[in-house]
Motif scaffolding. Structure first.
Motif, PDB file in Angstrom:
ATOM      1  N   THR A 104       1.618   2.188   6.742  1.00  0.00           N
ATOM      2  CA  THR A 104       1.535   1.893   5.310  1.00  0.00           C
ATOM      3  C   THR A 104       2.897   1.378   4.833  1.00  0.00           C
ATOM      4  OG1 THR A 104       0.752   2.854   3.225  1.00  0.00           O
ATOM      5  CG2 THR A 104       2.217   4.217   4.537  1.00  0.00           C
ATOM      6  N   ARG A 150      -3.553   5.110  -1.367  1.00  0.00           N
ATOM      7  CA  ARG A 150      -4.369   5.893  -0.434  1.00  0.00           C
ATOM      8  C   ARG A 150      -3.918   7.351  -0.550  1.00  0.00           C
ATOM      9  NH1 ARG A 150      -4.390   5.296   6.036  1.00  0.00           N
ATOM     10  NH2 ARG A 150      -2.368   4.353   5.654  1.00  0.00           N
ATOM     11  N   THR A 177       0.931   5.422   0.328  1.00  0.00           N
ATOM     12  CA  THR A 177       0.117   6.554   0.761  1.00  0.00           C
ATOM     13  C   THR A 177       0.718   7.852   0.242  1.00  0.00           C
ATOM     14  OG1 THR A 177      -0.561   5.384   2.739  1.00  0.00           O
ATOM     15  CG2 THR A 177      -0.841   7.773   2.753  1.00  0.00           C
ATOM     16  N   TRP A 192      -0.248  -2.364  -6.384  1.00  0.00           N
ATOM     17  CA  TRP A 192      -0.279  -1.410  -5.274  1.00  0.00           C
ATOM     18  C   TRP A 192      -1.675  -0.858  -5.021  1.00  0.00           C
ATOM     19  CZ3 TRP A 192       3.708  -0.004  -2.021  1.00  0.00           C
ATOM     20  CH2 TRP A 192       4.953  -0.577  -2.322  1.00  0.00           C
ATOM     21  N   GLN A 193      -2.023  -0.815  -3.736  1.00  0.00           N
ATOM     22  CA  GLN A 193      -3.244  -0.138  -3.300  1.00  0.00           C
ATOM     23  C   GLN A 193      -2.835   1.303  -2.959  1.00  0.00           C
ATOM     24  OE1 GLN A 193      -6.540  -1.201  -2.760  1.00  0.00           O
ATOM     25  NE2 GLN A 193      -6.817   0.984  -2.290  1.00  0.00           N
ATOM     26  N   ARG A 233      -8.113   5.185  -2.254  1.00  0.00           N
ATOM     27  CA  ARG A 233      -8.877   5.433  -1.035  1.00  0.00           C
ATOM     28  C   ARG A 233      -8.557   6.864  -0.580  1.00  0.00           C
ATOM     29  NH1 ARG A 233      -8.194   3.204   4.346  1.00  0.00           N
ATOM     30  NH2 ARG A 233      -6.324   2.153   3.668  1.00  0.00           N
ATOM     31  N   GLU A 287       0.850  -1.187   0.000  1.00  0.00           N
ATOM     32  CA  GLU A 287       0.000   0.000   0.000  1.00  0.00           C
ATOM     33  C   GLU A 287       0.884   1.235   0.000  1.00  0.00           C
ATOM     34  OE1 GLU A 287      -3.660   1.562   2.667  1.00  0.00           O
ATOM     35  OE2 GLU A 287      -1.638   1.960   3.435  1.00  0.00           O
TER      36      GLU A 287
END
Ligand SMILES: Cc1cc2nc3c(=O)[nH]c(=O)nc-3n(C[C@H](O)[C@H](O)[C@H](O)COP(=O)(O)OP(=O)(O)OC[C@H]3O[C@@H](n4cnc5c(N)ncnc54)[C@H](O)[C@@H]3O)c2cc1C
Length: 360
Positions: A201, A157, A132, A154-155, A186, A130
């Motif tokens: 993260t 945020r 950020t 990859w997520q 997100r 993840e």
């Protein structure tokens, strides 16, 4: 004017434009450690693996007769009119153009730069995880969209203390939110974080406010405004040292139509070109003109397939009219390409640049 030595510190949009426009009129030395001009507005593309966002400086400067010194300026002595560099040189000047730009204000000294964008790319290859992005301004928005669109592992945020895209119209902001969410980002609005370590993260990119690179100016006693940018008059001369001009992100510039100018590629170009005009006028014994600049649009990429062109008033406040989707993405790409085209034009026909609306 042949006898004048102009030193230009920094080969970004502002410094390079100033140097190219001055070259036919005086002796110009451009001081920048890099052998290449970096398209800083493409840093987020570099982060996701675009192989190169640079252009060799030589190709632009040699033809124009500019001497490029690949060194970092380390000090300015305004009384003696000379600068020092990290390779031990001392360079005298008659006029100095201060164009050292800015960097993201990072609490951990990990500013978002060409080097860290390349490091980020390596980190993304090590996924999954993840990531950020901290900062909901245009830099953070473009980076989050680019990564979310291209890095399946990859997520993403995005955390911002206020509203995302605060300077956009309601319609523009809604498009940014919808597009980012559609890409799987997100969004956490209204959350303030002080340090990267405070976020649980895998990787953090700090993309909050920009800070001017004015440590050298401050150490030399050159007057700064409360925001840390060099204070200049309407012709872009330092108010404390009139033999020094400041341009681009490093300068606190104001125009009647736009008010205080924000850090941007367009204002960097326009101010670099204008400082050259002021300097040429000054040495010809003419009164330099005040800088005239007005905003027309903000161009934002949302990955490679979507974008937002936000029309704005002269003072940068948003109009309700926006262009969205693929047409906006293509427009943004053309705008970014045009910056390099204008620099090439300036290398070939420096005088022609002053005729381009919004630049000259
Ligand atoms: C990711 C990202 C996206 C952006 N997108 C946009 C956009 O879409 N539209 C827009 O208008 N603006 C955008 N910006 C802002 C824009 O890039 C800047 O406003 C612009 O680069 C400012 O130009 P400049 O010439 O003042 O400074 P810079 O481009 O920062 O250039 C400064 C130069 O100074 C050199 N330098 C630094 N220290 C020294 C030293 N000690 N000695 C010698 N040389 C030195 C650097 O190597 C650099 O070449 C973006 C910025 C970022 C980071």
């Amino acid at each position: 004017m042949e006898k004048q030595q102009v030193l230009v510190l920094g080969a970004g949009y502002a410094g390079l434009m100033a140097a190219l426009r001055l070259a036919p009129h005086t002796r110009v030395t451009l001081v920048d450690p890099s052998p290449a001009f970096t398209e800083r507005v493409r840093l987020h593309e570099r982060a996701v693996g675009r192989p190169d966002i640079t252009h060799p400086l030589d190709a632009l400067t040699r033809r124009a007769g500019i001497v490029h010194l690949a060194a970092r300026a380390t000090g300015i002595d305004p009384a003696a009119r000379r600068i020092t560099t990290d390779d031990g040189r001392v360079l005298p000047y008659d006029r100095l153009v201060y164009a050292l730009g800015s960097r993201t204000a990072d609490p951990g000294e990990r500013a978002y730069t060409p080097e860290t964008a390349a490091e980020l790319h390596k980190r993304l290859l090590d996924g999954p995880g993840e990531l950020t992005v901290v900062g909901g301004g245009l830099t953070g928005i473009e980076l989050a969209a680019e990564i979310a669109e291209s890095q399946d592992a990859w997520q993403v945020r995005l955390i911002t203390d206020g509203e995302i895209g605060a300077g956009l119209s309601a319609k523009g902001r809604a498009h940014v939110r919808t597009t980012l969410t559609g890409l799987g980002v997100r969004i956490e609005e209204g959350r303030r974080v002080a340090r990267p370590e405070d976020i649980d993260t895998d990787a953090v990119v700090w993309a909050t406010a920009m800070t001017a690179n004015t440590a050298l100016a401050e150490a030399a006693g050159i007057a700064l405004d409360p925001g840390g940018r060099v204070r200049v008059d309407a012709t872009l001369r330092s108010v404390s040292h009139p033999e020094i001009y400041a341009v681009g992100d490093a300068a606190a510039m104001t125009t009647p139509a736009a008010g205080a100018l924000r850090m941007a590629c367009a204002t960097a170009f326009s101010s670099g070109s204008h400082a050259a005009s002021s300097l040429i006028a000054e040495t010809r014994g003419r009164e330099p003109e005040p800088l005239r600049f007005r905003y027309t649009a903000q161009c934002i990429s949302l990955g490679r397939r979507d974008g937002l062109i936000q029309l704005v008033r002269a003072d940068d406040s948003p109009r309700e009219t926006v262009l969205r989707g693929g047409a906006a993405a293509r427009t943004k790409e053309q705008v970014v390409r045009s910056t390099v085209r204008v620099l090439r034009l300036a290398a070939r026909r420096p005088g022609a640049v002053s005729l381009i609306p919004g630049v000259g």
